[in-house]
Scaffold this active site. Structure first.
Site, PDB file in Angstrom:
ATOM      1  N   GLN A   1      -7.972  -0.448   2.754  1.00  0.00           N
ATOM      2  CA  GLN A   1      -8.772  -0.922   3.658  1.00  0.00           C
ATOM      3  C   GLN A   1     -10.151  -1.497   3.086  1.00  0.00           C
ATOM      4  OE1 GLN A   1      -8.470  -1.479   7.036  1.00  0.00           O
ATOM      5  NE2 GLN A   1      -6.441  -0.496   7.179  1.00  0.00           N
TER       6      GLN A   1
ATOM      7  N   THR B   1      12.636  -7.277  -9.968  1.00  0.00           N
ATOM      8  CA  THR B   1      12.272  -8.457 -10.075  1.00  0.00           C
ATOM      9  C   THR B   1      10.875  -8.733  -9.337  1.00  0.00           C
ATOM     10  OG1 THR B   1      14.582  -9.227 -10.560  1.00  0.00           O
ATOM     11  CG2 THR B   1      12.837 -10.885  -9.841  1.00  0.00           C
TER      12      THR B   1
ATOM     13  N   ASN C   1      -8.660   3.883   8.066  1.00  0.00           N
ATOM     14  CA  ASN C   1      -7.973   2.809   8.702  1.00  0.00           C
ATOM     15  C   ASN C   1      -8.272   2.737  10.291  1.00  0.00           C
ATOM     16  OD1 ASN C   1      -6.016   4.958   7.822  1.00  0.00           O
ATOM     17  ND2 ASN C   1      -4.834   4.019   9.353  1.00  0.00           N
TER      18      ASN C   1
ATOM     19  N   SER D   1      -3.329  -3.413  -1.138  1.00  0.00           N
ATOM     20  CA  SER D   1      -2.525  -4.394  -0.310  1.00  0.00           C
ATOM     21  C   SER D   1      -2.868  -5.489   0.051  1.00  0.00           C
ATOM     22  CB  SER D   1      -1.850  -3.377   0.996  1.00  0.00           C
ATOM     23  OG  SER D   1      -0.896  -4.052   1.589  1.00  0.00           O
ATOM     24  N   ALA D   2      -2.129  -6.531  -0.192  1.00  0.00           N
ATOM     25  CA  ALA D   2      -2.622  -7.914  -0.075  1.00  0.00           C
ATOM     26  C   ALA D   2      -2.912  -8.487   1.157  1.00  0.00           C
ATOM     27  CB  ALA D   2      -1.671  -9.038  -0.960  1.00  0.00           C
ATOM     28  N   HIS D   3      -1.873  -7.770   2.191  1.00  0.00           N
ATOM     29  CA  HIS D   3      -1.902  -8.317   3.653  1.00  0.00           C
ATOM     30  C   HIS D   3      -3.115  -7.708   4.327  1.00  0.00           C
ATOM     31  CE1 HIS D   3      -0.500  -5.032   6.262  1.00  0.00           C
ATOM     32  NE2 HIS D   3      -0.182  -4.373   5.045  1.00  0.00           N
TER      33      HIS D   3
ATOM     34  N   CYS E   1       0.756   1.574  12.303  1.00  0.00           N
ATOM     35  CA  CYS E   1       1.925   2.411  12.064  1.00  0.00           C
ATOM     36  C   CYS E   1       2.287   3.503  13.095  1.00  0.00           C
ATOM     37  CB  CYS E   1       1.653   3.000  10.584  1.00  0.00           C
ATOM     38  SG  CYS E   1       1.120   1.885   9.525  1.00  0.00           S
TER      39      CYS E   1
ATOM     40  N   GLY F   1       0.810  -1.137   0.020  1.00  0.00           N
ATOM     41  CA  GLY F   1       0.138  -0.036  -0.145  1.00  0.00           C
ATOM     42  C   GLY F   1       0.995   1.436  -0.184  1.00  0.00           C
ATOM     43  N   THR F   2       2.006   1.303   0.595  1.00  0.00           N
ATOM     44  CA  THR F   2       2.792   2.464   0.951  1.00  0.00           C
ATOM     45  C   THR F   2       3.288   2.897  -0.459  1.00  0.00           C
ATOM     46  OG1 THR F   2       3.099   1.918   3.237  1.00  0.00           O
ATOM     47  CG2 THR F   2       4.683   3.543   1.937  1.00  0.00           C
TER      48      THR F   2
HETATM   49  N1  PLP Z   1      -3.194   3.013   3.455  1.00  0.00           N
HETATM   50  C1  PLP Z   1      -4.180   2.644   4.285  1.00  0.00           C
HETATM   51  C2  PLP Z   1      -5.549   3.095   4.395  1.00  0.00           C
HETATM   52  C3  PLP Z   1      -3.701   1.363   5.186  1.00  0.00           C
HETATM   53  O1  PLP Z   1      -4.438   1.326   6.130  1.00  0.00           O
HETATM   54  C4  PLP Z   1      -2.213   1.013   5.095  1.00  0.00           C
HETATM   55  C5  PLP Z   1      -1.773  -0.037   6.190  1.00  0.00           C
HETATM   56  O2  PLP Z   1      -2.176   0.131   7.456  1.00  0.00           O
HETATM   57  C6  PLP Z   1      -1.414   1.703   4.138  1.00  0.00           C
HETATM   58  C7  PLP Z   1      -2.113   2.454   3.231  1.00  0.00           C
HETATM   59  C8  PLP Z   1      -0.031   1.104   3.915  1.00  0.00           C
HETATM   60  O3  PLP Z   1      -0.259  -0.315   3.311  1.00  0.00           O
HETATM   61  P1  PLP Z   1       1.159  -1.366   3.468  1.00  0.00           P
HETATM   62  O4  PLP Z   1       1.435  -1.672   4.957  1.00  0.00           O
HETATM   63  O5  PLP Z   1       0.717  -2.347   2.398  1.00  0.00           O
HETATM   64  O6  PLP Z   1       2.437  -0.352   3.177  1.00  0.00           O
END
Ligand code: PLP
Length: 387
Positions: free
Chosen positions: A179, A237, A151, A199-201, A325, A71-72
């Site tokens: 989210q 890669t 989030n 973001s997959a996780h 975070c 996601g970042t």
């Molecule tokens: N954006 C939102 C709304 C999120 O909740 C998060 C992760 O908590 C991110 C971005 C960042 O994603 P990643 O952890 O995959 O870098």
């Protein structure tokens, strides 16, 4: 001791079916997808299959998907990529006060290069008013970025309406859907977005892999400079096991999402009612209805969120005060401050997020444990007036 995980917004366990799908790509099918031999082509096909699955799920074309490290990276690429590609057109970016740091930080970084960001305020319910976005537009605006759901408080924003405004003005529109993908329907055409991060996780896939949807024709500077992977749009890669896992996780969500959301809404509403009824002086954060199926967020007055978390942890319950975070920071969350909570109340927030393996026993256990913990902590709190 009983162990109950209620922090699915921070991350989700990898679904065992995802694990099974990934495993061969570490040894048997380890090829580099850029290699022309059979090993490479096997890996390439697996990536292209995942791309198709994801594209179909969000209503995109496969060639509009760029795989990223999460996601970042997707958020950073969108903000910086649009800014640098469109700087001749203007230097103004609009986003909101409640975005994830993966949006706020690149917006701040861009100030060093002469860009300016307007952070649109939200209401007490956490909702962005599309009219406020419209009012913030200037003739220098090149990008609008609004998160699909927050989030911390789970509020789902009126992305379709904001997208319409952006489209009318010819401004590129990005949504952080980290989210929401896999939890509620996400269709890039219905949402009127040009760019979308995921973001997959967050949907039972592996960590460290994600994607950025980029609508055909969107002007975007590349973020990762390297080899010619992803049609030259993102060097490095490919994370083949990660991408295969992302695809499998999406496939599972396509089958399960609707039923899961329905079940979670039931548990969520029981929790909201149960906590409000059992604990005095609590405040639900975020709009009551326009919120994710799995999100409950309360401010619990007179005590610190951190103390509640530690005490919940002692009885085996994992929850959060907000974003994973920011858990290392003692500052109150910018989201809580943005919805107008005073500092002392902003410190006492508790986020409970449900997921695929949450049961009624789990939420009942929380409802049984939390009032006792709050009562104990309040009795020790110098701020509590009713000792
Ligand atoms: N954006 C939102 C709304 C999120 O909740 C998060 C992760 O908590 C991110 C971005 C960042 O994603 P990643 O952890 O995959 O870098």
């Amino acid at each position: 001791m009983k162990k109950v995980y209620l922090d699915y917004a921070a991350t989700t366990p990898c679904d065992p079916e995802v694990l099974k799908a990934i495993e061969p790509y570490f040894f048997e099918k380890f090829g580099n997808p850029s290699s022309i031999h059979a090993f490479g082509q096997e890996a390439r096909h697996a990536i292209e299959d995942a791309r198709e699955i994801l594209a179909k799920f969000i209503g995109a074309n496969p060639d509009e998907i760029i795989f990223t490290s999460g996601g970042t990276e997707s958020d950073n690429s969108a903000i910086e990529g649009v800014a640098f590609a469109q700087q001749k057109k203007g230097n103004h970016i609009i986003t909101t006060a409640i975005e994830h740091h993966a949006i706020l930080e690149p917006a701040k970084f861009l100030e060093r290069f002469g860009f300016k960001a307007t952070l649109v305020k939200v209401g007490k319910d956490g909702l962005v008013d599309p009219l406020d976005i419209k009012k913030a537009i200037t003739d220098k605006t090149i990008l609008i970025s609004v998160m699909h759901a927050n989030n911390e408080i789970g509020v789902v924003q009126p992305i379709t309406e904001i997208g319409k405004i952006a489209k009318e003005k010819g401004i590129t529109f990005h949504a952080d859907a980290v989210q929401t993908v896999g939890h509620i329907p996400v269709n890039v055409n219905e949402l009127n977005v040009d760019l979308l991060s995921l973001s997959a996780h967050k949907f039972y896939g592996p960590k460290g892999v994600g994607a950025l949807y980029v609508r055909k024709g969107t002007r975007l500077e590349k973020f990762m400079h390297g080899g010619g992977q992803e049609k030259g749009k993102r060097g490095s890669t490919h994370n083949v096991p990660g991408i295969v896992g992302l695809g499998k996780a999406i496939q599972l969500c396509a089958d399960k999402m609707e039923a899961e959301a329905k079940f979670q809404i039931g548990l969520r509403d029981q929790l909201i009612k149960g906590i409000s009824a059992r604990i005095p002086d609590v405040l639900l954060n975020g709009h009551y209805l326009k919120r994710l199926p799995n999100n409950v967020n309360f401010s619990i007055r007179y005590i610190e969120g951190e103390s509640i978390l530690l005490n919940l942890d002692m009885v085996g319950i994992a929850a959060s005060t907000g974003s994973a975070c920011t858990s290392e920071s003692l500052e109150p969350s910018h989201v809580m401050l943005a919805i107008g909570l005073p500092h002392e109340i902003a410190h006492g927030s508790l986020r409970i997020t449900l997921g695929r393996w949450t049961t009624k026993e789990d939420t009942d256990y929380l409802l049984e444990s939390l009032p006792k913990i709050v009562d104990k902590l309040r009795k020790m709190s110098p701020l509590y007036p009713n000792k």
